[in-house]
Design a protein around this motif. Sequence first.
Motif, short mmCIF file in Angstrom:
data_model
loop_
_atom_site.label_atom_id
_atom_site.label_comp_id
_atom_site.label_asym_id
_atom_site.label_seq_id
_atom_site.Cartn_x
_atom_site.Cartn_y
_atom_site.Cartn_z
N PHE A 194 0.84 -1.20 0.00
CA PHE A 194 0.00 0.00 0.00
C PHE A 194 0.87 1.25 0.00
O PHE A 194 0.61 2.22 -0.74
N ILE A 195 1.91 1.28 0.85
CA ILE A 195 2.78 2.45 0.91
C ILE A 195 3.53 2.64 -0.41
O ILE A 195 3.69 3.78 -0.89
N LEU A 196 3.96 1.55 -1.03
CA LEU A 196 4.62 1.66 -2.34
C LEU A 196 3.68 2.26 -3.37
O LEU A 196 4.08 3.09 -4.20
N LEU A 197 2.42 1.85 -3.35
CA LEU A 197 1.43 2.39 -4.28
C LEU A 197 1.24 3.88 -4.03
O LEU A 197 1.14 4.68 -4.98
N CYS A 198 1.16 4.28 -2.75
CA CYS A 198 1.00 5.70 -2.43
C CYS A 198 2.18 6.51 -2.93
O CYS A 198 2.02 7.64 -3.46
N GLN A 199 3.38 5.96 -2.81
CA GLN A 199 4.56 6.66 -3.30
C GLN A 199 4.52 6.82 -4.82
O GLN A 199 4.90 7.86 -5.37
N GLU A 200 4.04 5.79 -5.50
CA GLU A 200 3.92 5.87 -6.96
C GLU A 200 2.91 6.92 -7.39
O GLU A 200 3.09 7.62 -8.40
N LEU A 201 1.82 7.03 -6.62
CA LEU A 201 0.73 7.95 -6.99
C LEU A 201 0.95 9.34 -6.43
O LEU A 201 0.16 10.25 -6.72
N GLY A 202 1.97 9.54 -5.62
CA GLY A 202 2.23 10.86 -5.05
C GLY A 202 1.50 11.13 -3.76
O GLY A 202 1.50 12.26 -3.25
N CYS A 203 0.85 10.10 -3.21
CA CYS A 203 0.18 10.27 -1.91
C CYS A 203 1.21 10.20 -0.78
O CYS A 203 2.25 9.54 -0.91
N LYS A 204 0.92 10.87 0.29
CA LYS A 204 1.79 10.83 1.45
C LYS A 204 1.20 9.87 2.49
O LYS A 204 0.00 9.64 2.54
N VAL A 205 2.09 9.35 3.34
CA VAL A 205 1.67 8.42 4.39
C VAL A 205 2.29 8.85 5.71
O VAL A 205 3.49 9.12 5.78
N LYS A 206 1.44 8.93 6.75
CA LYS A 206 1.91 9.30 8.09
C LYS A 206 1.69 8.11 9.03
O LYS A 206 0.75 7.34 8.87
N LEU A 207 2.54 8.02 10.03
CA LEU A 207 2.32 7.07 11.12
C LEU A 207 1.70 7.84 12.27
O LEU A 207 2.33 8.72 12.85
N ASP A 208 0.44 7.53 12.58
CA ASP A 208 -0.32 8.27 13.59
C ASP A 208 -0.17 7.61 14.97
O ASP A 208 0.14 6.42 15.08
N ASP A 209 -0.42 8.40 16.00
CA ASP A 209 -0.46 7.91 17.39
C ASP A 209 0.81 7.16 17.78
O ASP A 209 0.77 6.09 18.38
N VAL A 210 1.96 7.71 17.40
CA VAL A 210 3.23 7.03 17.68
C VAL A 210 3.39 6.82 19.18
O VAL A 210 3.20 7.73 19.98
N GLY A 211 3.72 5.59 19.54
CA GLY A 211 3.98 5.26 20.94
C GLY A 211 2.76 4.82 21.72
O GLY A 211 2.88 4.43 22.87
N THR A 212 1.57 4.87 21.11
CA THR A 212 0.36 4.49 21.85
C THR A 212 -0.37 3.32 21.21
O THR A 212 -1.24 2.72 21.84
N GLY A 213 -0.04 3.00 19.95
CA GLY A 213 -0.75 1.93 19.27
C GLY A 213 0.03 0.64 19.29
O GLY A 213 0.94 0.42 20.09
N TYR A 214 -0.36 -0.26 18.37
CA TYR A 214 0.30 -1.55 18.27
C TYR A 214 1.47 -1.47 17.29
O TYR A 214 1.29 -1.06 16.15
N GLY A 215 2.65 -1.85 17.73
CA GLY A 215 3.77 -2.04 16.81
C GLY A 215 4.30 -0.79 16.17
O GLY A 215 4.76 -0.82 15.03
N GLY A 216 4.28 0.37 16.88
CA GLY A 216 4.75 1.61 16.28
C GLY A 216 6.21 1.53 15.86
O GLY A 216 6.58 1.94 14.76
N SER A 217 7.05 1.01 16.74
CA SER A 217 8.47 0.90 16.42
C SER A 217 8.70 -0.05 15.26
O SER A 217 9.58 0.18 14.40
N LEU A 218 7.93 -1.14 15.22
CA LEU A 218 8.07 -2.09 14.11
C LEU A 218 7.66 -1.45 12.79
O LEU A 218 8.24 -1.72 11.74
N CYS A 219 6.62 -0.59 12.84
CA CYS A 219 6.20 0.12 11.63
C CYS A 219 7.33 0.97 11.09
O CYS A 219 7.61 0.99 9.88
N LEU A 220 8.00 1.69 11.97
CA LEU A 220 9.10 2.55 11.54
C LEU A 220 10.25 1.75 10.97
O LEU A 220 10.99 2.20 10.10
N GLN A 221 10.38 0.53 11.49
CA GLN A 221 11.49 -0.30 11.03
C GLN A 221 11.20 -0.95 9.68
O GLN A 221 12.09 -1.10 8.84
N HIS A 222 9.93 -1.34 9.45
CA HIS A 222 9.59 -2.09 8.26
C HIS A 222 9.05 -1.24 7.12
O HIS A 222 9.17 -1.63 5.95
N LEU A 223 8.45 -0.10 7.44
CA LEU A 223 7.74 0.66 6.42
C LEU A 223 8.33 2.07 6.28
O LEU A 223 8.98 2.58 7.20
#
Length: 501
Positions: A392-421
């Motif tokens: 999904f993020i790759l598609l957004c990059q191709e289309l010019g859409c931006k992606v944010k990581l919301d609620d950092v530190g309060t949700g599930y797997g925030g650090s893993l998201c930063l590491q993988h995506l």
Amino acid sequence: MLNTKNLPWLVTAILMLCAVISYILTLHEIYTRLATRVYDFDSFYSQRLESANRSLVVIEQELQDLTVNTCSQEVVDALKSQLLTSDNQLIVWVRFTGGQCICSALGVSQLPQPQYYNVIGSMENGLHIYQEVDSRNLNAKKPIYVGRHTEQYKLFIAIELLPYIEDTLENCSDCGMFSIHLENQYELFRIKSSDLYWGVLEYRSETTGLIYRFSLNLYTKALLWFGYFIAVIAFFSMFFVGWQLLKGGLGQYYWHRLFTAALSKKEFYLAYQPIVDTENLDSLGVEVLLRWSLRDGTTRSTCDFIGALERDPIMPEVTRWVVKTALTELRGLLDANVIRWCSINVSAMEIEQGQMHQFLTELVNQGCPVEYLSFELTERVPISNWQQLEQFILLCQELGCKVKLDDVGTGYGGSLCLQHLEFDYLKIDQQFVGYLGTPESKLSLIESYIAIAKELNIKVIAEGVETQEQAEILKTLGVNLHQGWLYSKAMPIKELKAYLK
């Protein structure tokens, strides 16, 4: 409108009320059985009194024809004749006034010891009740005699009440205590099947004038309460287990009906909160927030329904409506470069379903400016398909859409998201921002996320900025993109346009 959160407690209250009512009805049933035994005994006692009275009257008539005034063979023969010819085989005892002997069909004998005394005076039918005086002892179980008096003699008949009542109460496992009193409160006898009893009730017979006091066995009460306790606990356990199993389906169905109705009736609307670049005080973009207007004109709190909405099958349809409505309402501002993008929340669950990829492709084919879109990945549920998110993020990059990581530190797997995506922005949750400037503030946490963002070349947005002090601390930390009430609340499109001008 029914609130499913309160349903378990409502059902619990109803079940507790039913249990109490059932307990009361059971007690009533037990007491009714005891009262029935009392009524049976009272009827038996009344019949015995009538029978004794008839026998005494007959003997009195027999003795009136005799001229003797003391116990003699003539009196004994008369009593014996009456006994042999009567249907009532009760033995009548006669004591002449001033005499020390008593006579009956069995012969003449001395007065028995201990002596029996008149414990109640003449009743309406002329009868007297005799018993030992020391029968006030609670353990005493003394016979009862019924008597009739004349000037010449006193007549007595023993009535065997005690064996009858013992037989009556023999199989009464609920009985604790049973006692019978005369109207003058003299206790004829008491039977205790248990030393522990409770809930004494009193019944006064209009027929015999006797007062009955009876109670339940304390063990019966304890077992009754224990049985109901076990039954209630078992039922509640089954209910709550069943409720937990059904809550997902029932709650989902409940909310699904509401979401479907809200979407079809156009109860949903969008509000926009600016994201301000504090270096030049320009609005870089806006976050699109879903609002739900009720019939009475009030707005339902987003916190009450957003979690259920993200798990509901209708969420993809709502997201499509949000995206299309936001692009339509903001198109003029975006084309004029008043704002650069609009940020829309999307859950990891929705992305993992694979429908967002198809939706973005459809928007491109329809000529929609998807490059204005910025998706905020929320983490209210655990991420299970990292590959789908990465695509999904790759598609957004191709289309010019931006992606944010919301609620950092309060949700599930925030650090893993930063590491993988790969993200364009990282949003520091308002829970951290709200503590800035207070003793509870943990700057090290915010500094660590800022350091990670710099290392990954990601811009940082702080949400929930409400005070100037918070804003200054954030700027000192190098965070210049702010969102919060210090700058503006979330507004409908008309108010947003006025604000941006």
